[in-house]
Design a protein around this motif. Structure first.
Motif, mmCIF file in Angstrom:
data_model
loop_
_atom_site.group_PDB
_atom_site.id
_atom_site.type_symbol
_atom_site.label_atom_id
_atom_site.label_comp_id
_atom_site.label_asym_id
_atom_site.label_seq_id
_atom_site.Cartn_x
_atom_site.Cartn_y
_atom_site.Cartn_z
ATOM 1 N N PRO A 135 -7.952 -10.029 6.202
ATOM 2 C CA PRO A 135 -8.361 -9.649 7.555
ATOM 3 C C PRO A 135 -9.778 -10.133 7.869
ATOM 4 C CG PRO A 135 -8.495 -7.784 6.056
ATOM 5 C CD PRO A 135 -7.959 -8.935 5.263
ATOM 6 N N ASN A 136 -9.943 -10.593 9.090
ATOM 7 C CA ASN A 136 -11.240 -11.070 9.560
ATOM 8 C C ASN A 136 -11.882 -12.034 8.584
ATOM 9 O OD1 ASN A 136 -13.403 -11.424 11.190
ATOM 10 N ND2 ASN A 136 -14.329 -9.421 10.845
ATOM 11 N N ALA A 190 -9.491 -6.921 13.633
ATOM 12 C CA ALA A 190 -9.478 -6.397 12.268
ATOM 13 C C ALA A 190 -10.627 -5.423 12.048
ATOM 14 C CB ALA A 190 -9.566 -7.552 11.271
ATOM 15 N N ARG A 191 -11.738 -5.634 12.743
ATOM 16 C CA ARG A 191 -12.888 -4.743 12.558
ATOM 17 C C ARG A 191 -12.582 -3.345 13.079
ATOM 18 N NH1 ARG A 191 -17.341 -7.851 15.583
ATOM 19 N NH2 ARG A 191 -18.806 -6.429 14.591
ATOM 20 N N PRO A 194 0.798 -1.232 0.000
ATOM 21 C CA PRO A 194 0.000 0.000 0.000
ATOM 22 C C PRO A 194 0.828 1.278 0.000
ATOM 23 C CG PRO A 194 -0.833 -1.549 1.623
ATOM 24 C CD PRO A 194 0.453 -2.115 1.115
ATOM 25 N N PRO A 222 -2.201 3.009 9.292
ATOM 26 C CA PRO A 222 -2.592 2.425 8.010
ATOM 27 C C PRO A 222 -2.983 0.961 8.194
ATOM 28 C CG PRO A 222 -0.206 2.505 8.169
ATOM 29 C CD PRO A 222 -0.752 3.191 9.400
ATOM 30 N N ASN A 223 -3.875 0.482 7.337
ATOM 31 C CA ASN A 223 -4.313 -0.911 7.407
ATOM 32 C C ASN A 223 -3.326 -1.785 6.632
ATOM 33 O OD1 ASN A 223 -5.630 -3.320 7.319
ATOM 34 N ND2 ASN A 223 -7.247 -2.628 5.948
ATOM 35 N N LEU A 224 -2.245 -2.172 7.301
ATOM 36 C CA LEU A 224 -1.221 -2.985 6.643
ATOM 37 C C LEU A 224 -1.164 -4.362 7.286
ATOM 38 C CD1 LEU A 224 1.768 -0.447 6.589
ATOM 39 C CD2 LEU A 224 0.144 -0.895 4.764
ATOM 40 N N THR A 225 -0.646 -5.340 6.552
ATOM 41 C CA THR A 225 -0.326 -6.603 7.206
ATOM 42 C C THR A 225 0.963 -6.392 7.998
ATOM 43 O OG1 THR A 225 0.987 -7.329 5.336
ATOM 44 C CG2 THR A 225 -1.318 -7.977 5.331
ATOM 45 N N SER A 275 -4.528 -5.940 2.380
ATOM 46 C CA SER A 275 -4.872 -5.861 3.799
ATOM 47 C C SER A 275 -6.261 -5.281 4.045
ATOM 48 C CB SER A 275 -3.809 -5.082 4.578
ATOM 49 O OG SER A 275 -3.387 -3.951 3.871
ATOM 50 N N ASP A 279 -9.351 -11.819 14.555
ATOM 51 C CA ASP A 279 -10.370 -11.515 13.543
ATOM 52 C C ASP A 279 -11.208 -10.309 13.956
ATOM 53 O OD1 ASP A 279 -9.578 -13.462 11.829
ATOM 54 O OD2 ASP A 279 -11.130 -14.914 12.373
ATOM 55 N N GLU A 302 -18.109 -14.736 21.330
ATOM 56 C CA GLU A 302 -17.463 -15.789 20.538
ATOM 57 C C GLU A 302 -16.494 -16.619 21.368
ATOM 58 O OE1 GLU A 302 -15.584 -14.972 16.671
ATOM 59 O OE2 GLU A 302 -17.050 -13.347 16.470
ATOM 60 N N ARG A 356 -14.767 -0.814 11.035
ATOM 61 C CA ARG A 356 -16.075 -1.391 10.717
ATOM 62 C C ARG A 356 -17.025 -1.391 11.905
ATOM 63 N NH1 ARG A 356 -15.424 -4.251 5.613
ATOM 64 N NH2 ARG A 356 -14.041 -2.745 4.667
ATOM 65 N N GLU A 363 -10.126 -1.705 10.523
ATOM 66 C CA GLU A 363 -10.800 -1.268 9.309
ATOM 67 C C GLU A 363 -11.927 -0.278 9.587
ATOM 68 O OE1 GLU A 363 -10.448 -3.666 5.755
ATOM 69 O OE2 GLU A 363 -11.174 -5.319 7.002
ATOM 70 N N PHE A 393 -5.866 -0.488 -0.167
ATOM 71 C CA PHE A 393 -4.840 -1.208 0.577
ATOM 72 C C PHE A 393 -4.650 -2.632 0.065
ATOM 73 C CE2 PHE A 393 -5.574 2.222 3.571
ATOM 74 C CZ PHE A 393 -4.288 2.481 3.994
#
Lengths: 305, 424
Positions: free
Chosen positions: A252-253, B396-397, A140, B243-246, A162, B393, B415, B402, B400, A159
Motif C-alpha cells: 500500500p502507498n 491507503a493513508r 490476515p 480491516p486493512n486487506l488487499t 496489506s 496511494d 500531487e 496515517r 491505514e 496484516f
C-alpha cells in the motif's frame, strides 16, 4: 591460376578453411547473441534517451531528461530504498540460514536426502504459483499463520501483505524461503570438497570445539563457494519482481514498490517506455557494479585450494 | 504479459479446406481480443457459439489478456509491430487513449448504414458510453457499477431483518457496529478501494461531486463534495472497523464467511454466487444513497473497439460486434457475468432477460442503479493512469489511519494537479 601457385594455395587453404569452419560453427550462437541479447540491449539504451510512449507514432530525442526526472521522482526513490532494504534483508538471512542448513545436513546421519529435498523444493517450484499459497498463509483473517498467532494469545496479529509496516518484511521472508534452498545446495557442494583430514589435523593441533573447527577449517575453505553464493544471491534478490507483481502490486502507498516493478509499471501501465528503459539502465548498472565489487573486494581474501 | 492464443482445431481445418477453391469469400477469420477471461470467458464463448449459427462463414480466433491494463498494452504493442487484432474489447476508460493514439476506428459511419441506432437498442445513453468527443470509439458491451454484497447468515446473527436493509451509510455503519459486537465477531465491512480509483469515486459522485471541472482544467477533490467524500471514507474505515486487506484478500474473506458486507463491482457477481453457495446465503443490495438528488455512480465495463484494416475482416468484425452488443449477445453476456446489459431491447423486452431476473434477483441490485450511472472518467493527458495510482496511494493513508481526511485531500490535490497537463 598458374601451376606454380597451386601448392602454395593448397598449404594456406587448410588454415583458412579451418577458420571458416570455426566461424560457421559459432555463427548460430553469434547470431543468437546478437539478435536476442546485444540488439535489444542497444535498443533499450537508445530508448532511454527518448520520450517514446507505447502506441505513439513518433518519438523525440530528449537526452538526459529521463535520468534528470528520476532524481526528482519520489516513486523511484522509494523503489530504490525498498530494493536496498529487501536485498539487505534477504541476502544475509538466506546465506546464513542456507549455510546453517547445509552444516546440519552434512553433520546429520539420518534423513539427509529428505531434508535436502525439503529445503530445495522452493527453488524448483514456480514463484507465481507459490505466491498464491503465501497469500493464503499470510491472509490476515483466514490465514493459518494468524490463526496460530491468535491461538498463542496475540490479539492483533499483523496484516502482513496489506500493511505498509510489514509488507516488505513479508516479501523478504518469502524471498529468504525461496533462495535458502539454492544457497544450501551450493554450500553442500562446497562442504563435500573439504578434505576430512584437515578436520582431524585441526583437532590434533588443539581445535577442540566444533566452532573452532568451523572458524579455522570450514569457513576459510568455503571461501570460493561463499563468494559465488553472495554474488548470486545479491543479483537474485535485486531482481525481485514476481512476488510483488502477484501479491501487492507495489502497495500500500508504494510500501513494496521495488526497482523492477517500477520499471514494469512505468513501461507497461503508464506506457512510458523511454523512462522505463532509463530505469532498466540504472538497474543494469547496479547489477554490473555489484558483480564487479564482489569480485574485486573479495578475490584477494579467498583461498583457492 | 501472458497472452493465450486459442484456435479451435475445427476452425483451422475449416479455414484450410476453404482456401483452395471453394468460394473464397465464404470464410473470414477474425482475431478478437478481450481481457479478464476469469470473468468473461463463459459469456464470450456462449456469444460466439450463437454467432456461429447466424454467420457460419466467420471464424473467430480469440486472444485474451489477464486484465484491462494488459489488454491495452497488447493492442498498443501489436499496433506498433504492425500486426493487429481486428476487434478488441477494452475498458471503457481506455477508449480515450486508443482514440488519442488513432487506433480506434470511428463507428459512426457503420452505425449510420444500419439505420436508426435507437431501433437497434443503442439509445443515446448507451452510445455515450463508447463516445470520445465526437468519435464513436466503441460500442459498449458490458456495464457494471458498485453494489453491496452481504452475508445473510451474519446479518441474521446480528438480528438485521432482510426487509430492512439499509439505504444510507448511517444504516450500514449501524449494522457494522452490531456485527462487531457479536461473539467471535467477523470483520464488519470492506469497501473496495485499492485497484483503481474507480470504485472509490462512487463516494465522490454519490455526493454529486466530479473529479474535474467540465473544461478539464481543474482537479476538484478539494471541493466541498470531495472533502465530504474523503471524510465519509474515513468514517467508513474507522467506525466500520474496516480491516486493512488487499482487494483479493477481502474477496477471499467474504467468500469464507468472515466478512459481513463487501462493497465492490457487480462484475464478478456470478463467481461470487458460485463461491458462496455452499457457505451462506448471499444478499445483494444497491449502494447506500448519499445525495438522493445529485448522487451518481461511475459505470465500469468494456466496449468493443474496431481495429481491422482489411476490408473483409473489418466487415466481419463489425458483424460480430453488432451481434455481441445486440439484444441476443447482450442477454448472453448478462446471464454469464454479473454485468448490466447495455442494449435497450434486451433490457425492455422480457423475452430476453425477464425470466432470468425473476429467477436470479441477486442480479437486480446493479440493474436498478443503471439510471444513475455516469461515465467511467479517464484523466486527460499522458499521465492519466499515473493520476489514478496517485489517488489510490493516498487512499491507503486513510485505510491505514496515517493521515486525517483533510490532509489527504490536500496532498492528493497537490500531487494530481502537478500531473495534469498544464492549462495553456
Amino acid at each position: 591460376m598458374s601451376d606454380a601457385a597451386l601448392p602454395r594455395a593448397a598449404t594456406s587453404r587448410a588454415p583458412v578453411g579451418e577458420a571458416l569452419a570455426g566461424l560457421m560453427l559459432t555463427l548460430p550462437a553469434g547470431i543468437a547473441y546478437l539478435v536476442l541479447l546485444l540488439l535489444p540491449t542497444l535498443a533499450a539504451v537508445t530508448l532511454a534517451f527518448t520520450d517514446y510512449e507505447l502506441g505513439m507514432p513518433a518519438l523525440n530525442w530528449i537526452g538526459l531528461d529521463n535520468f534528470r526526472e528520476m532524481l526528482s521522482d519520489r516513486g523511484f526513490a522509494i523503489a530504490l530504498r525498498n530494493t536496498v532494504i529487501y536485498v539487505g534483508t534477504v541476502t544475509p538471512l538466506s546465506i546464513g540460514l542456507g549455510l546453517g542448513a547445509a552444516l546440519l545436513i552434512e553433520a546429520g546421519t539420518r534423513g539427509r536426502a529428505f531434508f535436502r529435498a525439503v529445503f530445495f523444493l522452493p527453488v524448483v517450484s514456480l514463484t507465481v504459483a507459490m505466491a498464491a499459497a503465501w497469500q493464503y498463509l499470510l491472509h490476515p483473517t483466514i490465514g493459518p499463520l494468524n490463526a496460530l498467532l491468535r491461538q498463542v494469545g496475540v490479539t492483533d496479529p499483523p496484516f502482513w501483505l496489506s500493511s505498509s509496516d510489514t509488507v516488505l518484511l513479508s516479501l523478504a521472508a518469502i524471498g529468504v524461503w525461496e533462495s535458502l534452498g539454492y544457497n544450501m545446495v551450493l554450500f553442500l557442494a562446497g562442504l563435500s570438497a573439504i578434505p576430512r583430514e584437515l578436520y582431524a589435523a585441526a583437532e590434533v593441533d588443539g581445535a577442540r570445539s566444533a566452532f573452532d573447527r568451523f572458524r579455522l577449517v570450514t569457513w576459510p575453505l568455503l571461501g570460493p563457494t561463499t563468494l559465488f553464493v553472495v554474488t548470486i544471491t545479491l543479483i537474485r534478490s535485486v531482481r525481485v519482481f514476481d512476488t510483488v507483481a502477484v501479491l501487492t502490486q507495489g502497495g500500500p502507498n508504494k510500501a513494496s514498490e521495488v526497482l523492477l516493478y517500477t520499471m514494469y509499471r512505468e513501461g507497461f501501465t503508464y506506457l512510458r517506455l523511454g523512462y522505463s528503459a532509463a530505469i532498466t539502465l540504472v538497474f543494469l548498472a547496479i547489477v554490473l557494479a555489484l558483480v564487479w565489487l564482489q569480485t574485486k573486494a573479495m578475490d584477494r581474501k579467498i583461498h583457492y585450494g | 504479459m501472458t497472452t493465450l492464443r486459442r484456435r479451435t482445431l475445427a476452425g483451422l481445418a475449416a479455414a484450410a479446406l476453404a482456401i483452395p477453391r471453394m468460394a473464397r469469400a465464404e470464410t473470414v477469420e477474425i482475431t478478437v481480443h478481450y481481457a479478464q477471461p476469469h470473468i468473461y470467458k463463459d459469456a464470450k464463448e456462449a456469444i460466439a457459439a450463437a454467432f456461429a449459427r447466424v454467420e457460419p462463414g466467420i471464424r473467430i480466433s480469440w486472444l485474451t489478456s489477464p486484465d484491462y491494463n494488459d489488454g491495452l498494452q497488447l493492442v498498443l504493442r501489436q499496433a506498433a509491430a504492425g500486426t493487429g487484432v481486428d476487434l478488441s474489447f477494452q475498458a471503457l476508460n481506455r477508449l480515450r487513449v486508443l482514440t488519442e493514439r488513432g487506433l480506434a476506428q470511428d463507428l459512426a459511419p457503420l452505425l449510420a448504414r444500419e439505420g436508426d441506432p435507437a431501433a437497434l437498442g443503442y439509445t443515446p445513453n448507451i452510445l455515450d458510453l463508447g463516445r470520445i468527443g465526437t468519435t464513436q470509439a466503441g460500442l459498449a458491451f458490458s456495464a457494471s457499477n458498485s453494489i453491496a454484497y452481504l452475508n445473510g447468515a451474519l446479518l441474521d446473527r446480528a438480528g438485521v431483518s432482510r426487509d430492512a436493509l439499509p439505504t444510507s451509510w448511517d444504516g450500514v455503519l449501524d449494522i457494522a457496529a452490531r456485527l462487531s459486537r457479536l461473539p467471535d465477531a467477523p470483520d464488519p465491512l470492506f469497501f473496495d478501494w485499492a485497484i483503481t480509483e474507480w470504485h472509490w469515486s462512487a463516494l465522490l459522485l454519490g455526493q454529486g461531486g466530479r473529479w474535474m471541472n467540465p473544461q478539464e482544467t481543474r482537479f476538484l477533490l478539494d471541493s466541498p463534495e470531495g472533502n465530504a467524500a474523503m471524510a465519509l471514507f474515513e468514517r467508513i474505515v474507522r467506525d466500520g472497523r474496516m480491516p486493512n486487506l488487499t482487494s483479493a484478500a477481502a474477496q477471499q474473506a467474504f467468500g469464507a464467511g468472515k466478512l459481513g458486507m463487501r462493497f465492490a463491482s457487480t462484475a464478478n457477481l456470478r463467481n461470487m454466487i458460485r463461491t458462496t453457495a455452499q457457505n451462506f446465503p448471499l444478499i445483494t443490495m444497491p449502494m447506500p444513497v448519499i445525495d438522493p438528488q445529485k448522487g451518481c455512480l461511475p459505470v465500469g465495463g468494456s466496449a468493443g473497439v474496431l481495429m481491422a484494416r482489411d476490408a473483409a475482416k473489418r466487415e466481419a468484425a463489425w458483424k460480430f460486434l453488432r451481434f455481441a452488443t445486440g439484444p441476443e449477445g447482450t442477454a448472453l453476456m448478462a446471464r454469464n457475468t454479473g454485468y448490466v446489459p447495455v442494449n435497450q431491447i434486451a433490457i425492455d423486452d422480457p423475452q430476453y432477460l425477464g425470466e432470468f431476473y425473476r429467477e436470479n434477483p441477486l442480479y437486480l441490485a446493479a440493474t436498478r442503479q443503471l439510471p444513475i450511472t455516469i461515465e467511467w472518467y479517464a484523466f486527460p493527458g499522458s499521465n492519466g493512469v499515473r493520476i489514478s495510482q496517485a489517488i489510490v496511494d493516498n487512499l491507503a493513508r486513510i485505510v491505514e489511519g496515517r493521515a486525517p481526511a483533510a490532509q489527504v485531500v490536500q496532498d492528493t490535490q497537490r500531487e494530481v494537479t502537478r500531473l495534469l497537463p498544464r492549462a495553456s
